[in-house]
Design a protein around this motif. Structure first.
Motif, short mmCIF file in Angstrom:
data_model
loop_
_atom_site.label_atom_id
_atom_site.label_comp_id
_atom_site.label_asym_id
_atom_site.label_seq_id
_atom_site.Cartn_x
_atom_site.Cartn_y
_atom_site.Cartn_z
N TYR A 207 76.15 -25.99 -9.03
CA TYR A 207 77.50 -26.49 -9.32
C TYR A 207 78.09 -25.76 -10.51
O TYR A 207 79.22 -25.28 -10.49
N ALA A 208 77.31 -25.75 -11.60
CA ALA A 208 77.82 -25.19 -12.86
C ALA A 208 78.08 -23.70 -12.76
O ALA A 208 78.87 -23.15 -13.55
N HIS A 214 83.52 -25.22 -10.16
CA HIS A 214 82.24 -25.80 -10.58
C HIS A 214 81.85 -26.96 -9.68
O HIS A 214 81.46 -28.04 -10.14
#
Length: 299
Positions: A207-208, A214
């Motif tokens: 995700y990051a 994100h």
């Protein structure tokens, strides 16, 4: 929508959204935890009127799912499910009964677990990625929950044959860019339930890493149950729910692999940053703003 009696097992015992033992660590790195109830940790006193849960599932907007991961956002569906829950809460209160809605990850998910409540309410079953899969929309839903003591007839859990399907499928594990979804058979977990357990750390790390948004919804997009409605898709899902021979499952898997190819798991990472489908021009922010690397949104 489904209705279930509230199982206290699915109500979290600690409020404030974060374990108080984590507060010094978060403070040291400059993070102020989200605490929607206005507390910094503490036991949740479950009100006596938390007797029934009305669980609402709203499907994602198709373009957002198909433009994952670079343009995926869950909040469009969270907003619509939350609005429905808020209106229903107001209606129940107008009838003279207490009610409270829990509508997205920021408001309410520090109090309860929506997915097991949804399963108890008959909305679907738990899939390989550890998320709810519904017969109508697959995993591409977001949930809201209304708690009340309005007397209602509860729904019952359903059997849509999902475990057998996920045993044969594994597309989400094959395509997961973070490598967080397990392959193989489900295992006995610490809570005494035999199920698949995704690696949340790997999921969050990916995700990051995704530029701009994100976020990621690849496991939603590649699931054969996720196909949006037309006559063929709808008939296939309805047949698969009822068929215990496994033939309908095989047909769905064949159709997904034959007609809905998707990038490899590595292509979802740098430097290619592929999307599940070509991004519509009106979602291409690189066409309208300076400073975005050229080609970052090309498949």
């Amino acid at each position: 929508m489904g209705i279930t009696k509230v199982n206290p097992r699915w109500i979290l015992g600690w409020g404030g959204g974060v374990d108080p033992r984590m507060l010094p660590i978060l403070a040291a790195v400059g993070i102020d935890p989200i605490t929607p109830r206005g507390v910094r940790g503490g036991p949740i006193d479950i009100p006596d009127w938390w007797q029934y849960a009305i669980v609402i599932a709203v499907p994602h907007e198709p373009n957002l799912i198909e433009a994952t991961p670079l343009f995926y956002s869950p909040f469009e569906a969270y907003t619509r499910s939350g609005l429905a829950a808020a209106r229903l809460t107001g209606f129940i209160k107008a009838l003279g009964y207490p009610a409270r809605y829990n509508g997205n990850p920021i408001i309410g998910w520090d109090e309860l677990l929506p997915t097991p409540l949804a399963i108890d309410a008959g909305l679907g079953e738990m899939g390989r990625p550890g998320i709810l899969v519904t017969p109508e929309f697959g995993p591409s839903v977001k949930l809201a929950v209304v708690l009340t003591n309005l007397p209602m007839e509860p729904d019952r859990p359903i059997n849509m044959g999902l475990k057998d399907f996920c045993d044969k499928c594994g597309i989400c594990a094959e395509k997961c860019p973070g490598g967080s979804i397990p392959s193989g058979q489900p295992e006995l977990q610490d809570d005494g339930v035999v199920r698949w357990m995704s690696d949340r750390e790997k999921c969050q790390n990916y995700y990051a890493s995704v530029p701009v948004r994100h976020m990621c919804g690849v496991c939603y997009s590649v699931c054969p149950w996720r196909r949006f409605d037309n006559a063929l898709h709808k008939y296939s899902r309805e047949l698969a729910v009822r068929d215990r021979t496994g033939i309908a499952h095989q047909i769905m898997l064949w159709g997904q692999k034959s007609f809905y190819p998707s990038p490899s798991k590595d292509d979802y990472n740098a430097p290619t940053w592929a999307t599940y489908k070509d991004v519509p021009w009106w979602m291409r922010t690189d066409m309208f703003f300076d400073g975005i690397p050229e080609g970052i949104f090309k498949k």
